[in-house]
Design an enzyme around this catalytic site. Structure first.
Site, short mmCIF file in Angstrom:
data_model
loop_
_atom_site.label_atom_id
_atom_site.label_comp_id
_atom_site.label_asym_id
_atom_site.label_seq_id
_atom_site.Cartn_x
_atom_site.Cartn_y
_atom_site.Cartn_z
N GLU A 180 78.09 47.31 8.29
CA GLU A 180 79.36 47.69 8.92
C GLU A 180 79.28 49.03 9.64
O GLU A 180 80.28 49.74 9.78
CB GLU A 180 80.48 47.70 7.88
CG GLU A 180 80.78 46.31 7.34
CD GLU A 180 81.84 46.30 6.25
OE1 GLU A 180 82.27 47.39 5.83
OE2 GLU A 180 82.22 45.20 5.80
N GLU A 256 79.85 38.58 5.04
CA GLU A 256 80.65 39.16 3.96
C GLU A 256 82.08 38.73 4.16
O GLU A 256 82.64 38.88 5.25
CB GLU A 256 80.54 40.69 3.93
CG GLU A 256 81.33 41.30 2.75
CD GLU A 256 81.23 42.81 2.70
OE1 GLU A 256 80.15 43.35 3.00
OE2 GLU A 256 82.24 43.46 2.36
#
EC number: 3.2.1.46
Length: 666
Positions: A180, A256
């Site tokens: 991320e 995710e």
């Protein structure tokens, strides 16, 4: 009045007609197949989400692992993704790196190696993925950025993959870039080159474990980058993708997802996205953050796992609904199976997918989750309607000759609060190549030719209970199974078992803080190191610990009570912190950063000598002892009212702790 009666009759007839008339759906492989199914998985790490799991006694620890990984028993996961530890805070704690320093390698730190071995032991075919959230400070050469020296970063990541094989006989199948955070095209290409040069051609690359863009755009305009990347991994995609991602012809994964409190609404979220990630977004793998909620519940995102195992001191664990929702797919299809093209939404809400092994087997998974009972933590869920309905499925192509399907059902039943999960029903006889189901809202069905499904069970675990009020650890473990002491949850820095060979006396075996440089961080780590332990509800307690500073003049250590924050908020943690410093001073502060001073003075403490600190907090007053003698007393503590106990250091410095003890009244 007559008009109203006619209207009421007409309305009732209309509703009955809508419910009784079955919408028809075709399941056919003649028209071609869809994308290859890559599996459903769980994520350990990002960070320290399995921290408490390792402390469970047998048989409970093995039972938990069976519910997660054992084929045809529980979740039967196809994929295990783990954090490549980077010594930094990555949501619920820090995970240790295999290389704290440039000349240091240790492939037995932490617990992800152990977890991968246990998963592989139960399912030799499980897919293993590694992904960094953070990196040791030396990788960034003092900068909070891993890409200035991409060759160093690539070598560091590849060394983890090589170590997994050499020391644990684990073949890592996929590796990611930087969770991320920004990716760097030059680094990705160099990572591919370094993998190949190291004999790891089989290891595939996932990018970029963030949003669909800008990685998709970069893949479209950079052929060399496209050649290096095998999977586009997006996080929390809300079941949708972007056209550019489809154009790449790459595998698309929700690498995710979930991250939702694991009550029944959480189970509903998981049911909806497992189907609709493919129906809406053609994503062929979905990975849950997190695998198992095995961290203190008052840390961020408490209970956001497929099941809950947060009480190693009692042995209690809870098999939550997401485990059985996972089983609806994982027990009846395997990576390498193929989705049919004939998948989609049901007319009156819900969705269905169908998969085949191309050898005559068929698995159909249907979900009818309503909006309010399937809300995930993110992204926002737009309104939609689901109503009870009849559906008819027509089997075509190679499925036309199927005569019987096994049936498994879950019903959330939010009205009567009498849900059931993964219940085996009587086999469904197929007549004339079709079958009809009456679907209620908030249900999940699996219809399959596979007959090996099983709802595994163990005797009930011990009942839930609080963390022990009286606790002691002398760290006297000559050959520890894990590098970290039980129950301590590092929030900045890394605290490891240590053999203090320079001390032949009572402090040979200690706990040592070992990170000496701020890592390349993912979250906002504190400038101090800290590890928390105990019951967040604790108010009145005494904490005692022997401490040993290893930094002359500037060194400092603390013990603490009522620590109120961890995770990404650890910098702003408040509590009662009793510090001693190597310059001969002490300080009592109301916060980790040390700005709110409650007391201070001279202590006579120095580096390279053992000192015993005792902190007692009772109501609004705190008292401190040094080596058994009063050093300060009756410091006024207005808040917080409760929190964990903790130990830590003034900076990223070496320091040791021994004979840690807590006695709590509440």
């Amino acid at each position: 009045m007559i008009y109203k009666l006619y209207f009421a009759i007409a309305l009732c007839f209309s509703l009955c007609f809508d419910l009784c008339i079955a919408e028809s759906y075709v399941l056919d492989d003649k028209v071609g197949l869809g994308r290859t199914f890559d599996g459903i998985g769980g994520l350990s790490g990002g960070g320290a989400t399995s921290r408490l799991l390792v402390n469970y006694a047998e048989p409970y620890r093995s039972q938990i692992l069976d519910y997660l990984f054992k084929p045809n028993f529980g979740a039967s996961l196809h994929i295990l993704k783990v954090e490549i530890g980077g010594d930094a805070q990555t949501t619920d704690g820090t995970e240790p790196s295999h290389m704290h320093y440039e000349n240091d390698e240790n492939f037995f730190r932490g617990y992800e190696w152990w977890l991968m071995r246990e998963a592989k032991k139960r399912n030799p075919n499980i897919t293993l993925i590694g992904l960094p959230w953070a990196f040791p400070g030396w990788v960034g050469h003092g900068k909070n950025w891993p890409y200035d020296f991409p060759d160093i970063t690539a070598s560091y990541v590849v060394s983890w993959i090589l170590g997994a094989k050499h020391y644990h006989d684990l073949n890592i199948d996929y590796v990611g870039i930087w969770n991320e955070r920004n990716f760097d095209s030059k680094y990705i290409k160099l990572l591919r080159y370094t993998l190949d040069k190291s004999g790891l051609e089989r290891v595939r690359i996932i990018a970029s474990d963030n949003l669909w863009q800008p990685i998709t755009y970069s893949l479209c305009v950079d052929q060399e980058l496209a050649d290096a990347v095998d999977v586009i991994g997006a996080h929390y995609p809300g079941t949708t993708t972007v056209i550019e991602a489809l154009k790449t012809q790459k595998k698309l994964w929700s690498s995710e997802d979930y991250s939702t409190f694991n009550d029944e609404v959480g189970g509903g979220c998981w049911a909806r996205i497992l189907n609709q990630n493919y129906v809406n977004g053609l994503m062929t793998a979905t990975i849950s953050w997190n695998l198992v909620a095995s961290y203190y519940e008052d840390l961020p995102f408490g209970r956001d796992g497929l099941m809950t195992a947060e009480e190693p001191w009692t042995g209690n664990y809870v098999v939550e609904s997401p485990i059985w929702i996972t089983a609806h797919t994982t027990q009846f299809s395997q990576p390498g199976w193929t989705y049919l093209q004939t998948v989609g939404h049901l007319v009156h809400g819900g969705s269905y997918v169908a998969l085949t092994d191309s050898n005559g087997n068929l698995t159909v998974v249907i979900e009818t989750m309503t909006h309010d009972h399937s809300v995930c933590i993110r992204p926002p869920l737009l309104p939609f309607n689901v109503t009870a309905q009849n559906v008819t499925f027509q089997l075509k192509g190679s499925f036309a000759l199927i005569k019987e399907l096994q049936v498994w059902q879950s019903r959330f039943d939010f009205k009567t609060k009498k849900p059931f999960f993964f219940k085996k029903l009587s086999p469904l006889k197929i007549s004339d190549g079709s079958f009809t189901l009456s679907l209620d809202v908030d249900e999940v069905y699996t219809l399959t030719t596979i007959s090996t499904g099983l709802k595994g069970t163990y005797p009930d675990p011990p009942t839930s209970g609080p963390f022990p009020k009286v606790y002691f650890d002398d760290f006297n473990v000559a050959n520890p199974s894990f590098s970290e002491a039980p129950d301590f949850a590092d929030q900045t820095g890394v605290f490891e078992y240590y053999i203090n060979l320079t001390d032949p006396g009572p402090h040979v075996f200690t706990l040592r803080q070992v990170v000496t440089q701020m890592p390349v961080t993912w979250a906002t780590d504190a400038d101090q190191t800290i590890s928390v332990i105990g019951d967040y509800k604790w108010q009145n307690l005494t904490v005692t610990c022997d401490v040993f500073m290893e930094t002359v003049k500037t060194g400092g250590v603390f013990i603490a009570a009522r620590v109120d924050k961890g995770g990404q908020s650890v910098r702003s943690a408040k509590g009662v912190f009793f510090w001693v410093f190597a310059d001969g001073s002490y300080k009592v502060t109301n916060d980790l950063v040390g700005k709110t001073v409650l007391a201070e003075g001279l202590s006579g403490t120095r580096a390279y000598g053992w000192h015993t600190l005792t902190l007692t907090v009772e109501g609004q007053y705190a008292t401190g002892l040094l080596n058994g003698y009063p050093l300060w007393k009756d410091a006024v503590v207005l808040g917080p009212k409760n929190g964990w106990a903790a130990i830590g250091t003034h900076s990223f410095e070496l320091a040791q702790f021994d004979n840690f003890a807590v006695e709590a009244k509440l």
